[in-house]
Design a protein around this motif. Structure first.
Motif, PDB file in Angstrom:
ATOM      1  N   HIS A   1       0.181   4.384  -2.768  1.00 56.87           N
ATOM      2  CA  HIS A   1      -0.592   5.517  -2.253  1.00 56.87           C
ATOM      3  C   HIS A   1       0.064   6.845  -2.647  1.00 56.87           C
ATOM      4  O   HIS A   1       1.275   6.990  -2.554  1.00 56.87           O
ATOM      5  CB  HIS A   1      -0.652   5.379  -0.727  1.00 56.87           C
ATOM      6  CG  HIS A   1      -1.360   6.480  -0.045  1.00 56.87           C
ATOM      7  ND1 HIS A   1      -2.721   6.669  -0.158  1.00 56.87           N
ATOM      8  CD2 HIS A   1      -0.912   7.489   0.759  1.00 56.87           C
ATOM      9  CE1 HIS A   1      -3.063   7.732   0.564  1.00 56.87           C
ATOM     10  NE2 HIS A   1      -1.988   8.243   1.119  1.00 56.87           N
ATOM     11  N   GLU A   2      -0.746   7.791  -3.064  1.00 61.07           N
ATOM     12  CA  GLU A   2      -0.260   9.140  -3.405  1.00 61.07           C
ATOM     13  C   GLU A   2       0.844   9.102  -4.466  1.00 61.07           C
ATOM     14  O   GLU A   2       1.743   9.938  -4.484  1.00 61.07           O
ATOM     15  CB  GLU A   2       0.232   9.836  -2.109  1.00 61.07           C
ATOM     16  CG  GLU A   2       0.644  11.282  -2.219  1.00 61.07           C
ATOM     17  CD  GLU A   2      -0.440  12.280  -1.864  1.00 61.07           C
ATOM     18  OE1 GLU A   2      -1.572  11.864  -1.510  1.00 61.07           O
ATOM     19  OE2 GLU A   2      -0.176  13.478  -1.948  1.00 61.07           O
ATOM     20  N   SER A   3       0.773   8.118  -5.359  1.00 63.55           N
ATOM     21  CA  SER A   3       1.799   7.979  -6.386  1.00 63.55           C
ATOM     22  C   SER A   3       1.189   7.537  -7.708  1.00 63.55           C
ATOM     23  O   SER A   3       0.057   7.058  -7.747  1.00 63.55           O
ATOM     24  CB  SER A   3       2.843   6.921  -5.967  1.00 63.55           C
ATOM     25  OG  SER A   3       3.787   7.467  -5.087  1.00 63.55           O
TER      26      SER A   3
ATOM     27  N   TYR B   1       0.790  -1.239   0.000  1.00 62.68           N
ATOM     28  CA  TYR B   1       0.000   0.000   0.000  1.00 62.68           C
ATOM     29  C   TYR B   1       0.824   1.292   0.000  1.00 62.68           C
ATOM     30  O   TYR B   1       0.620   2.165  -0.850  1.00 62.68           O
ATOM     31  CB  TYR B   1      -0.996  -0.008   1.170  1.00 62.68           C
ATOM     32  CG  TYR B   1      -2.049   1.062   1.019  1.00 62.68           C
ATOM     33  CD1 TYR B   1      -3.261   0.799   0.407  1.00 62.68           C
ATOM     34  CD2 TYR B   1      -1.805   2.364   1.442  1.00 62.68           C
ATOM     35  CE1 TYR B   1      -4.210   1.788   0.236  1.00 62.68           C
ATOM     36  CE2 TYR B   1      -2.746   3.363   1.266  1.00 62.68           C
ATOM     37  CZ  TYR B   1      -3.948   3.064   0.671  1.00 62.68           C
ATOM     38  OH  TYR B   1      -4.878   4.058   0.494  1.00 62.68           O
ATOM     39  N   PRO B   2       1.766   1.451   0.929  1.00 64.67           N
ATOM     40  CA  PRO B   2       2.492   2.729   0.958  1.00 64.67           C
ATOM     41  C   PRO B   2       3.321   2.995  -0.297  1.00 64.67           C
ATOM     42  O   PRO B   2       3.706   4.127  -0.536  1.00 64.67           O
ATOM     43  CB  PRO B   2       3.406   2.584   2.188  1.00 64.67           C
ATOM     44  CG  PRO B   2       2.776   1.517   3.016  1.00 64.67           C
ATOM     45  CD  PRO B   2       2.143   0.569   2.035  1.00 64.67           C
ATOM     46  N   ASN B   3       3.595   1.964  -1.070  1.00 61.98           N
ATOM     47  CA  ASN B   3       4.374   2.167  -2.294  1.00 61.98           C
ATOM     48  C   ASN B   3       3.539   2.679  -3.455  1.00 61.98           C
ATOM     49  O   ASN B   3       4.079   3.075  -4.480  1.00 61.98           O
ATOM     50  CB  ASN B   3       5.067   0.860  -2.698  1.00 61.98           C
ATOM     51  CG  ASN B   3       6.185   0.490  -1.748  1.00 61.98           C
ATOM     52  OD1 ASN B   3       6.582   1.308  -0.923  1.00 61.98           O
ATOM     53  ND2 ASN B   3       6.686  -0.724  -1.833  1.00 61.98           N
TER      54      ASN B   3
ATOM     55  N   PHE C   1      -1.802   3.504 -11.005  1.00 58.27           N
ATOM     56  CA  PHE C   1      -2.264   4.661 -10.227  1.00 58.27           C
ATOM     57  C   PHE C   1      -2.908   4.126  -8.956  1.00 58.27           C
ATOM     58  O   PHE C   1      -3.221   2.942  -8.867  1.00 58.27           O
ATOM     59  CB  PHE C   1      -3.238   5.521 -11.060  1.00 58.27           C
ATOM     60  CG  PHE C   1      -4.603   4.919 -11.215  1.00 58.27           C
ATOM     61  CD1 PHE C   1      -4.895   4.084 -12.281  1.00 58.27           C
ATOM     62  CD2 PHE C   1      -5.623   5.173 -10.292  1.00 58.27           C
ATOM     63  CE1 PHE C   1      -6.152   3.518 -12.428  1.00 58.27           C
ATOM     64  CE2 PHE C   1      -6.878   4.619 -10.427  1.00 58.27           C
ATOM     65  CZ  PHE C   1      -7.150   3.779 -11.491  1.00 58.27           C
ATOM     66  N   PRO C   2      -3.138   4.989  -7.980  1.00 62.10           N
ATOM     67  CA  PRO C   2      -3.685   4.503  -6.701  1.00 62.10           C
ATOM     68  C   PRO C   2      -5.169   4.185  -6.800  1.00 62.10           C
ATOM     69  O   PRO C   2      -6.025   5.022  -6.538  1.00 62.10           O
ATOM     70  CB  PRO C   2      -3.442   5.668  -5.733  1.00 62.10           C
ATOM     71  CG  PRO C   2      -2.622   6.680  -6.470  1.00 62.10           C
ATOM     72  CD  PRO C   2      -2.775   6.411  -7.915  1.00 62.10           C
TER      73      PRO C   2
END
Lengths: 332, 332, 332, 332
Positions: free
Chosen positions: C190-192, C186-188, C227-228
């Motif tokens: 998210h917002e990217s 997820y953190p890789n 994309f997220p």
């Protein structure tokens, strides 16, 4: 003159966050970062956002690398930290342990974590706002869990008036670490809020430990959840009081309690984006006919981990607790 | 001794970002923030994340408040900045204008923005990495658009070898401003990537203006899109070369071009989270049989707006361009 | 009377999506779902959203279970499908293969996928809108890749007028499968927006294979990104024409081309949320001075995989191609 | 033979969702959709995902258009529905009202909503699982609020054993409607969980009204929040029991209670993605030392609004309640 600090376990999110924050600390310099898995590798190749900031390579977690350090942060999983902390203390290095290994009394720890605790020593529980004086004198500080930080700060001022608190917490997924799992798999979190360890999360014991001294009869319930985001813990604390207090009285109680606490801000409304990337804990208070609701917001990797660890180091060294942490949050 | 700076138009995202960044600038102090709509209101009540950082109230955008300022930032919409910039320059205040008002020649501006330009003066285009020397001598710097910053930095080094570039850009939604619209309505962006002004976005003219000097015959195409996120612009530049160059040659060209540019980092991979909250522009290069792809990542509110504005102020004042901007990105 | 169908490889996203869609198909019933890893386990315990819809258990992928089936879907990775397809064909079962194993000629496949192809037979490429007549006669249909579906549909009508197309694609992360990896962490994401295989994704070969028959000289470039979001592929096709055509002419060309294609809709604007969960491909057309932009939107798991597979089955069986697929998208 | 139904207020999310779901209902056809603001405009141009599904234009909300209808859905804001409902009833049209206008007794409604109720008539509260028999006989059904649906279903079976329930709800943002506001502005929700009306949301009164008949002494607390997503309400119900029950006993109580309820599913774990787009309410049960936690998941636009409205229509008409709603959720 800068002081040298070391990080044991620098490959995860809290390790990376320590490096991010310590780069701008005016009094310290990171001189060693360990990782058993990544020893020999450039730190910035693992933490790509840090390219240009660190020339260090990861080394094995061996004591010889820490000879020049005055302080060490242990950012390894519980069960691992206890392997390093006693050695560090023995050679006179102050330690802030970000794992759970020293947060609870030995017997409680062993029961809750199902592990035999080797090398137990007493530590100060590092919720800075509650234990600043003891931290100032400590050689070992047990940095609080992310959930307990948000929960305890939200309720401590009013705890003695409360008979029951229900903590319903929503955390960003970085709390689950850098390792990909089903839990962190993007489609499993996207467009969802996911409860887990609904009635049996181990952070419960830290919360109770810290609230009971205010009120030995307080009933505490706690449920953690993850929401679709990377950072932040929003804690909704449903507080049932023993006696009726007006909102004005309650606000005054909180203001008094946190009067000298730079990193706790009372706000009319809280949002995770108002504290992101920063060491602040924002709290908003609401009064209904049935209960008080105290909502707190922290960045789980900063006030909930690495930021509070640095705040604790500052206090241990007799410095202004704001050093390296006095910058605005990243909104939005 | 700190220098006083003012912000005209402090209620939006770029205004808030200027305040966030300037708080930690070692040589300046924000002494005035204007907002016609919010005059009289506490700045921190609008920018809640800044609680505790500023005691200022918003004031009307009147020149009298700027008497002690050496530098002003204009962070108002295009068409508005031109009302203040000439007055500020007249009393000897250096200006970094974050609007589009001074980025293009008067005639081009009037055609593209459909406005008569009152009070036109020549400015230096503030893409710091390209125009550092002229910026050092300028009284007025036109801070680049967010998309042009990502596009131009991605392609400038190789522009003279290129015959065609297609820029496919993906921006966070903060670029659309603080005002709620259908475009920024959560359900309209969630789980989507939304192209807009597909073949006719006005930033096109800035991109062409800056690339043509490298290669008057370069063909430029540009399509902007928003992705579900707040911050960041990822620019995918599809570059068709006139001659064959190996990846090694290309990388060397970029390294040479950006040798003295602290805020441009060549990386093997780019991610918006590697630059978030920071003034960096990360670039990764890929070579296929058909083309080169240069991918750049910036934070649209920092390198794409307020951070670059501060970088430009630093250069205008003869200071180290890193002042106030030398901190790691917020990952993840 | 309902016909029995089987699914080989039912544990992933495309397998789950076949089960979701086939439940409401008026003419078929799923009688067998295989999974080597999960054999013996209830299907609904793996696909929790399907609780109450299926009583089946996963079985080993053995031919005996398929005896009563008329059609089978193979939803296993490339390299795996080729182990089952020939056996199924041999006993007279029609097959829609969702893997890449039969999409390319044998020699191209072996080069691109770096595998020896055992059991190669010729298949019809199952982009229904382009090959409906051949599909109607086929025993084996190679269901297209998700990216090729969006790319080819966006450009096929105009391909003969084009000299160059640049496909810049943005996909939801479900395309990467159910297995947690760094890519799906997820953190890789998210917002990217994360480009990958920037100039060398294997779907390129399908796209070229299908566009060349319209125009042997067309130059094709292709870059995929995530994309997220979970579902959807937005394809931005930058099309450079050999001759000038007005937007009206172009729209007419597309309208003519897709006149009898229920699942292709020309829209003024496309959004992934307008097609989510459905078998539609929406296309919007834009004309700039430099190029045409055709933007297409599909749900990668439906029109990009399982939905188109069912559409192909319908055509193979001589049924209305809409059967089981004629429902509105889920917006927002 | 299909029956004709009308929708009053078809421009919002619940209106669009009614149209999405009714398209596949085997026994009804939508013959009229009103919108004062959009009268004369094609329905599909407002609900772009419905292109190809409806030829209707919006009309003014006048009774003449409803002459052939047997059932009408009112999907307008509270305070508006009361203008239409009496007229519709008068001409013999059955009504499912999705607004709040008929959910509470007149006096409670007027106090809670601060409005004089014109045209009050008694309605059956349309939580289908609780009031199926009365709904079957009703001419007017007051469709429940989204939060009450999730809360009441989560707790009704166990209510009589409980002394206190704390509902902590997390909703997707579509519950706030189609109109852009600060609340729905993307950057204000992204990476956040936002509590609102923390102790005073009006849905509280519905929840209490429905739970009190099971247990007149139950203490109810309720706090709503939005999470970063479009659809879904996750309700975490912290239930404090009067007597100790084992998890097995509790599960049996729920199973018995919902034995004939197709749309309530007991699951080991709930996720919003397991019910998305569907009319299901999934419930998972957990037992701690301090309390029971019942977590429910619904799609706020389906079971929390338009789906339940159709389920109610089905019951009112004496049809199978599953008609038009018997399809699997969209996962992931």
């Amino acid at each position: 003159m800068t002081m040298k600090v070391g990080v044991i376990g620098g490959s995860g999110y809290t390790g990376g966050e320590l490096l991010r924050l310590l780069y701008n600390h005016p009094k310290v310099e990171v001189s060693v970062v360990t990782s058993r898995k990544l020893a020999g590798k450039d730190v910035w190749k693992v933490h790509r956002h840090l390219k240009g900031f660190y020339d260090l390579k990861f080394v094995e977690p061996e004591m010889k690398y820490f000879e020049e350090c005055d302080v060490a942060f242990t950012a390894v999983p519980h069960g691992e930290a206890m392997k390093y902390v006693p050695q560090l203390l023995e050679v006179g290095i102050k330690v802030v342990d970000l794992s759970a290994d020293y947060r609870l009394p030995k017997d409680v720890y062993e029961k809750v974590y199902g592990l035999k605790h080797e090398g137990y020593v007493e530590a100060v529980y590092g919720l800075t706002e509650l234990h600043r004086d003891e931290i100032a004198k400590a050689n070992l500080v047990a940095n609080p869990g992310c959930y307990p930080t948000g929960c305890i700060l939200a309720v401590a001022p009013i705890a003695k008036y409360a008979e029951r608190v229900v903590f319903d917490c929503k955390s960003g997924i970085t709390g689950a670490g850098v390792k990909p799992t089903e839990f962190t798999h993007y489609p499993n979190l996207h467009e969802s809020v996911v409860p887990y360890k609904v009635t049996n999360h181990r952070h419960y014991y830290e919360i109770v430990q810290e609230l009971k001294p205010f009120n030995s009869e307080i009933a505490v319930s706690f449920t953690p959840q993850v929401f679709p985001g990377s950072r932040g813990i929003l804690t909704t604390s449903h507080i049932f009081l023993k006696e009726n207090l007006s909102l004005e009285e309650i606000v005054r109680i909180y203001e008094d309690f946190y009067r000298d606490c730079y990193f706790v801000r009372l706000q009319d409304e809280v949002r995770l984006s108002y504290v992101r990337g920063s060491n602040f804990c924002d709290i908003a208070l609401f009064k209904g006919e049935d209960r008080i609701v105290a909502v707190s917001a922290i960045d789980n990797l900063v006030k909930g981990a690495s930021g509070q660890a640095i705040q604790n180091m500052n206090v241990m060294m007799g410095w202004d607790e704001k050093l390296g942490l006095d910058f605005p949050p990243l909104f939005p």
